[in-house]
Design a protein around this motif. Structure first.
Motif, PDB file in Angstrom:
ATOM      1  N   GLU A 215      36.491  36.589  -3.214  1.00 39.80           N
ATOM      2  CA  GLU A 215      36.123  37.770  -2.440  1.00 39.80           C
ATOM      3  C   GLU A 215      35.353  37.392  -1.181  1.00 39.80           C
ATOM      4  O   GLU A 215      35.548  37.977  -0.113  1.00 39.80           O
ATOM      5  CB  GLU A 215      35.288  38.719  -3.301  1.00 39.80           C
ATOM      6  CG  GLU A 215      34.917  40.006  -2.595  1.00 39.80           C
ATOM      7  CD  GLU A 215      34.133  40.951  -3.484  1.00 39.80           C
ATOM      8  OE1 GLU A 215      33.867  42.081  -3.047  1.00 39.80           O
ATOM      9  OE2 GLU A 215      33.785  40.534  -4.605  1.00 39.80           O
TER      10      GLU A 215
ATOM     11  N   GLU B  44      36.659  38.209   2.495  1.00 31.63           N
ATOM     12  CA  GLU B  44      35.785  39.021   3.345  1.00 31.63           C
ATOM     13  C   GLU B  44      35.525  38.316   4.671  1.00 31.63           C
ATOM     14  O   GLU B  44      35.488  38.941   5.735  1.00 31.63           O
ATOM     15  CB  GLU B  44      34.475  39.304   2.618  1.00 31.63           C
ATOM     16  CG  GLU B  44      33.443  40.035   3.455  1.00 31.63           C
ATOM     17  CD  GLU B  44      33.884  41.434   3.828  1.00 31.63           C
ATOM     18  OE1 GLU B  44      33.416  41.928   4.870  1.00 31.63           O
ATOM     19  OE2 GLU B  44      34.698  42.024   3.086  1.00 31.63           O
TER      20      GLU B  44
ATOM     21  N   LEU C 263      40.968  43.915  -6.296  1.00 33.23           N
ATOM     22  CA  LEU C 263      40.327  43.097  -5.268  1.00 33.23           C
ATOM     23  C   LEU C 263      41.279  42.827  -4.104  1.00 33.23           C
ATOM     24  O   LEU C 263      40.914  43.008  -2.934  1.00 33.23           O
ATOM     25  CB  LEU C 263      39.855  41.782  -5.892  1.00 33.23           C
ATOM     26  CG  LEU C 263      39.287  40.729  -4.932  1.00 33.23           C
ATOM     27  CD1 LEU C 263      38.006  41.246  -4.284  1.00 33.23           C
ATOM     28  CD2 LEU C 263      39.030  39.417  -5.662  1.00 33.23           C
TER      29      LEU C 263
ATOM     30  N   TYR D 121      41.300  44.287   0.151  1.00 35.49           N
ATOM     31  CA  TYR D 121      41.378  43.497   1.381  1.00 35.49           C
ATOM     32  C   TYR D 121      42.740  43.635   2.042  1.00 35.49           C
ATOM     33  O   TYR D 121      42.857  43.452   3.258  1.00 35.49           O
ATOM     34  CB  TYR D 121      41.040  42.036   1.091  1.00 35.49           C
ATOM     35  CG  TYR D 121      39.579  41.862   0.790  1.00 35.49           C
ATOM     36  CD1 TYR D 121      38.633  41.876   1.822  1.00 35.49           C
ATOM     37  CD2 TYR D 121      39.121  41.743  -0.516  1.00 35.49           C
ATOM     38  CE1 TYR D 121      37.291  41.740   1.554  1.00 35.49           C
ATOM     39  CE2 TYR D 121      37.777  41.618  -0.787  1.00 35.49           C
ATOM     40  CZ  TYR D 121      36.860  41.613   0.253  1.00 35.49           C
ATOM     41  OH  TYR D 121      35.521  41.505  -0.014  1.00 35.49           O
TER      42      TYR D 121
END
Length: 398
Positions: A159, A163, A288, A292
């Motif tokens: 993650e 990110e 997840l 994104y």
């Protein structure tokens, strides 16, 4: 050549080969930073064979992380590791000057540690700091893996990297938009070589950035479409496989107890399974990646909107240039018509100006006025006729 000379040459060649091998061995060392599950980092210099043995990946996967070679954005799930190559070379300073802004995230994620290439890179340092912050335990209490409700280690590390690259691309898109829209508006208000060159730089930067955003988006979409690939990302589940028999026995024991039976709910059943549960359960990773994917898709939509705005501006500029060209054609038509009329006047003047003796050019001075009047009226009528004909045929504007 004598025997001593041959030995001396052989000794020199051997010494040169040994020094070359030492240099090659030293140069083959790669700089990495190792982050454990507690967020603690350590810098290490190891060669590729040590890395391959440590994380159990093959040379082909490790070659993706080579800084010399150029590979597209890649996220691979292997038996004991996740290999990430999120590479982005963008053009920044879009209007006044241009420079390359690079973001390389080359990492290997295992079930209990993260390896990052080039830890001294200024673009990698924020990623390292964020990893240390996210991986640091929230409290010091001992927790059992079977009752821990937080995400697996590999997902938290994944993650952070996603990110980082999504934020980087979003920031570059915002910077591009900030410079692009005023530049396009300036070209719309005034067509000049300087403004057109600035728009050309903006369009070139937008194309490069769009390609890189599209690569990341396509990779995430490819992962979301393949459940088997997503299942490979559950590294902790592979290390600590669930025991179906023990879970079944525990659930049967709970069902035999009337007191416990009343407390069973969907939440307790899910927590009993934990993230070490069903190997086909990929909901957590799917959520997840979808988050994104939505973010990077929004960035791509912004770039698409900017590209459409550039295309609309180009179409508007083309229309303006076509309008000016049509006006030039109209001016050329007027000038050619006027030239034709003047040529007729010159023809009449030339005929009567020829020095040839004839009888009626003596004593007939009043004819000069008639010839001049008739010729002028005829030429003016011809010019007006040409203009009327051109307007009726739509060759000139009204």
């Amino acid at each position: 050549m004598g025997k001593k000379e041959r030995r001396a040459v052989f000794a020199e060649e051997t010494q040169w080969m040994n020094s070359t091998m030492k240099k090659t061995t030293v140069s083959s060392k790669q700089s990495w930073i190792l982050l454990n599950s507690q967020g603690q980092g350590a810098y290490i210099d190891v060669d590729k064979y040590e890395i391959m043995g440590r994380v159990d990946i093959n040379a082909r996967d490790l070659r993706i992380l080579d800084t010399v070679l150029s590979y597209p954005s890649t996220i691979l799930g292997r038996d004991k590791a996740i290999v990430l190559n999120l590479e982005n070379n963008c053009v920044a300073g879009f209007v006044h000057f241009m420079y390359w802004d690079e973001q390389h995230i080359k990492a290997i994620i295992t079930a209990d540690e993260v390896l990052l290439r080039d830890p001294s890179d200024e673009n990698v340092i924020p990623v390292v700091e964020e990893l240390q912050r996210q991986l640091r335990p929230k409290h010091n209490k001992l927790r059992s893996h079977h009752v821990d409700a937080e995400s697996p280690f590999e997902f938290r590390a994944l993650e952070v990297t996603l990110e980082a690259i999504c934020s980087f691309l979003d920031a570059r898109t915002t910077e591009l938009e900030t410079d692009a829209y005023p530049t396009l508006d300036a070209l719309t208000s005034k067509i000049s070589s300087r403004n057109m060159d600035r728009v050309r730089k903006v369009k070139s930067a937008m194309t490069r950035l769009t390609v890189r955003v599209q690569k990341v988006r396509d990779k995430l979409e490819q992962l979301l479409d393949d459940d088997d690939d997503m299942a490979d990302f559950y590294l902790t589940r592979k290390l600590y496989p669930s025991s179906p028999g023990s879970e079944t026995g525990a659930l049967n024991g709970l069902q035999n107890s009337s007191t416990a039976l009343s407390k069973i709910s969907k939440a307790s059943r899910a927590s009993a399974m934990g993230f070490y549960g069903d190997e086909h359960d990929i909901e957590e990773l799917e959520m997840l990646l979808e988050a994104y994917f939505t973010e990077i898709d929004g960035t791509l939509n912004r770039l698409t909107t900017l590209r459409e705005y550039i295309n609309d501006t180009e179409a508007y500029i083309y229309i303006q240039l076509e309008s000016k060209r049509n006006r030039l054609i109209q001016l050329e038509l007027f000038l050619n018509s006027g030239t034709l009329v003047l040529a007729i006047c010159s023809l009449v003047t030339g005929i009567f100006g020829v020095n040839i003796p004839y009888t009626w050019n003596k004593g007939y001075g009043y004819m000069f006025k008639w010839v001049l009047t008739v010729t002028g009226a005829s030429c003016a009528s011809l010019f007006a006729l040409i203009i009327v004909y051109a307007r009726r045929k739509g060759l000139v504007g009204s």
